[in-house]
Design a protein around this motif. Sequence first.
Motif, PDB file in Angstrom:
ATOM      1  N   ARG A  24      94.177 -24.764  53.887  1.00 17.78           N
ATOM      2  CA  ARG A  24      94.589 -26.173  53.926  1.00 17.78           C
ATOM      3  C   ARG A  24      95.358 -26.454  55.204  1.00 17.78           C
ATOM      4  O   ARG A  24      96.206 -25.681  55.599  1.00 17.78           O
ATOM      5  CB  ARG A  24      95.495 -26.470  52.712  1.00 17.78           C
ATOM      6  CG  ARG A  24      96.052 -27.891  52.715  1.00 17.78           C
ATOM      7  CD  ARG A  24      97.356 -27.982  51.989  1.00 17.78           C
ATOM      8  NE  ARG A  24      98.374 -27.122  52.557  1.00 17.78           N
ATOM      9  CZ  ARG A  24      99.046 -27.373  53.688  1.00 17.78           C
ATOM     10  NH1 ARG A  24      98.848 -28.484  54.345  1.00 17.78           N
ATOM     11  NH2 ARG A  24      99.940 -26.504  54.160  1.00 17.78           N
ATOM     12  N   ARG A  25      95.033 -27.565  55.847  1.00 14.49           N
ATOM     13  CA  ARG A  25      95.738 -27.885  57.082  1.00 14.49           C
ATOM     14  C   ARG A  25      96.097 -29.357  57.152  1.00 14.49           C
ATOM     15  O   ARG A  25      95.367 -30.221  56.678  1.00 14.49           O
ATOM     16  CB  ARG A  25      94.899 -27.569  58.333  1.00 14.49           C
ATOM     17  CG  ARG A  25      94.750 -26.094  58.678  1.00 14.49           C
ATOM     18  CD  ARG A  25      95.943 -25.456  59.384  1.00 14.49           C
ATOM     19  NE  ARG A  25      97.126 -25.250  58.551  1.00 14.49           N
ATOM     20  CZ  ARG A  25      97.290 -24.264  57.662  1.00 14.49           C
ATOM     21  NH1 ARG A  25      96.382 -23.356  57.492  1.00 14.49           N
ATOM     22  NH2 ARG A  25      98.397 -24.172  56.968  1.00 14.49           N
ATOM     23  N   SER A  26      97.249 -29.606  57.758  1.00 14.08           N
ATOM     24  CA  SER A  26      97.656 -30.953  58.117  1.00 14.08           C
ATOM     25  C   SER A  26      97.083 -31.215  59.502  1.00 14.08           C
ATOM     26  O   SER A  26      97.330 -30.426  60.416  1.00 14.08           O
ATOM     27  CB  SER A  26      99.177 -31.042  58.168  1.00 14.08           C
ATOM     28  OG  SER A  26      99.725 -30.576  56.951  1.00 14.08           O
ATOM     29  N   SER A 151     106.589 -38.766  57.919  1.00 17.12           N
ATOM     30  CA  SER A 151     107.826 -39.312  57.351  1.00 17.12           C
ATOM     31  C   SER A 151     108.778 -39.819  58.432  1.00 17.12           C
ATOM     32  O   SER A 151     109.991 -39.741  58.265  1.00 17.12           O
ATOM     33  CB  SER A 151     108.528 -38.224  56.525  1.00 17.12           C
ATOM     34  OG  SER A 151     108.796 -37.110  57.360  1.00 17.12           O
ATOM     35  N   ARG A 190     102.140 -19.241  59.765  1.00 12.20           N
ATOM     36  CA  ARG A 190     103.196 -18.928  58.808  1.00 12.20           C
ATOM     37  C   ARG A 190     103.765 -17.554  59.131  1.00 12.20           C
ATOM     38  O   ARG A 190     103.008 -16.645  59.522  1.00 12.20           O
ATOM     39  CB  ARG A 190     102.657 -18.874  57.363  1.00 12.20           C
ATOM     40  CG  ARG A 190     102.284 -20.221  56.742  1.00 12.20           C
ATOM     41  CD  ARG A 190     103.489 -21.115  56.537  1.00 12.20           C
ATOM     42  NE  ARG A 190     103.132 -22.340  55.851  1.00 12.20           N
ATOM     43  CZ  ARG A 190     102.615 -23.425  56.416  1.00 12.20           C
ATOM     44  NH1 ARG A 190     102.369 -23.434  57.717  1.00 12.20           N
ATOM     45  NH2 ARG A 190     102.334 -24.498  55.702  1.00 12.20           N
TER      46      ARG A 190
HETATM   47  C1  LIG Z   1     107.951 -33.915  53.250  1.00 12.74           C
HETATM   48  C2  LIG Z   1     107.289 -33.628  54.571  1.00 12.74           C
HETATM   49  C3  LIG Z   1     107.423 -34.530  55.605  1.00 12.74           C
HETATM   50  C4  LIG Z   1     106.851 -34.276  56.866  1.00 12.74           C
HETATM   51  N1  LIG Z   1     106.986 -35.192  57.890  1.00 12.74           N
HETATM   52  C5  LIG Z   1     106.453 -34.913  59.111  1.00 12.74           C
HETATM   53  C6  LIG Z   1     106.550 -35.848  60.176  1.00 12.74           C
HETATM   54  O1  LIG Z   1     107.069 -36.959  60.026  1.00 12.74           O
HETATM   55  N2  LIG Z   1     106.044 -35.491  61.401  1.00 12.74           N
HETATM   56  C7  LIG Z   1     105.462 -34.279  61.605  1.00 12.74           C
HETATM   57  O2  LIG Z   1     105.027 -33.990  62.738  1.00 12.74           O
HETATM   58  N3  LIG Z   1     105.296 -33.391  60.582  1.00 12.74           N
HETATM   59  C8  LIG Z   1     105.776 -33.685  59.351  1.00 12.74           C
HETATM   60  N4  LIG Z   1     105.616 -32.803  58.315  1.00 12.74           N
HETATM   61  C9  LIG Z   1     104.908 -31.520  58.586  1.00 12.74           C
HETATM   62  C10 LIG Z   1     103.390 -31.654  58.490  1.00 12.74           C
HETATM   63  O3  LIG Z   1     103.000 -32.555  57.479  1.00 12.74           O
HETATM   64  C11 LIG Z   1     102.726 -30.270  58.248  1.00 12.74           C
HETATM   65  O4  LIG Z   1     102.980 -29.839  56.943  1.00 12.74           O
HETATM   66  C12 LIG Z   1     103.183 -29.213  59.223  1.00 12.74           C
HETATM   67  O5  LIG Z   1     102.848 -29.638  60.521  1.00 12.74           O
HETATM   68  C13 LIG Z   1     102.556 -27.828  58.949  1.00 12.74           C
HETATM   69  O6  LIG Z   1     101.162 -27.863  59.068  1.00 12.74           O
HETATM   70  P1  LIG Z   1     100.227 -27.320  57.891  1.00 12.74           P
HETATM   71  O7  LIG Z   1     100.495 -28.216  56.701  1.00 12.74           O
HETATM   72  O8  LIG Z   1      98.828 -27.458  58.417  1.00 12.74           O
HETATM   73  O9  LIG Z   1     100.590 -25.904  57.617  1.00 12.74           O
HETATM   74  C14 LIG Z   1     106.138 -33.069  57.059  1.00 12.74           C
HETATM   75  C15 LIG Z   1     105.976 -32.168  55.982  1.00 12.74           C
HETATM   76  C16 LIG Z   1     106.544 -32.452  54.768  1.00 12.74           C
HETATM   77  C17 LIG Z   1     106.343 -31.475  53.623  1.00 12.74           C
END
Ligand SMILES: Cc1cc2nc3c(=O)[nH]c(=O)nc-3n(C[C@H](O)[C@H](O)[C@H](O)COP(=O)(O)O)c2cc1C
Length: 202
Positions: A24-26, A151, A190
């Motif tokens: 899973r990736r963001s 966020s 990670r």
């Molecule tokens: C509650 C929450 C809020 C987040 N807000 C931001 C944000 O505003 N900007 C940002 O660059 N990443 C934010 N992140 C991190 C990304 O959504 C992402 O999880 C992170 O870059 C790690 O990548 P991955 O999910 O692919 O492992 C947030 C994560 C969480 C859990």
Amino acid sequence: MEPDTAPTLSPLPTSALLELIRRRRSIKQAQLRPDPIPREYVEWMLEAANWAPNHGASEPWRFTVFAGEARRALGESFARSYRLGIDPQKYNPQAEKAQLERVWLAPVWISIGMQPGGHHPEWEEVAAVGAAVHAAQLVAASLGLGAFWTSGMPVLHENTANFVGLKAPARLLGFLYVGYPAIPWPQGLRGDWQEKVAWRWG
Ligand SMILES: Cc1cc2nc3c(=O)[nH]c(=O)nc-3n(C[C@H](O)[C@H](O)[C@H](O)COP(=O)(O)O)c2cc1C
């Protein structure tokens, strides 16, 4: 009464699930394709979210889904929130424009709301919403979609919360935007999980 057989998890789904969790990736808005995604995919994501663990059956997650032209008003709301929330010394018209236009980079934007049940501490409700979002993200990944929880200030601002219909004690916790990647599927990063775990095993 003891069960006849020890409960077991089928190895195949477990390994598939672990692989999905790892993969899973963001994926950031600038790295998504703006192409629409089927509404059914979003429905599966939100059904998964609804199965998240939660204390006292509060089911505190509240979502509003924006797609197509509905994103225009959302972009206007982000831009207005930016104007309202930014320190006037730091106001930047380009940043306001970016808030207005970012909604077109991802085909679906989902507001992440928390409606407390009133019987348990707020942190438990927020934790439950976090679990719900993760479930939705896993379904997205299984469909080849990136899903990013964002966020920043304009996203969380009270003006945006009002826009999506959340009133205190409900809270807006951000947005999950979703779309097909325009880049090769990214590698995750990670540290070693074992470094975050202490064992007292027997
Ligand atoms: C509650 C929450 C809020 C987040 N807000 C931001 C944000 O505003 N900007 C940002 O660059 N990443 C934010 N992140 C991190 C990304 O959504 C992402 O999880 C992170 O870059 C790690 O990548 P991955 O999910 O692919 O492992 C947030 C994560 C969480 C859990």
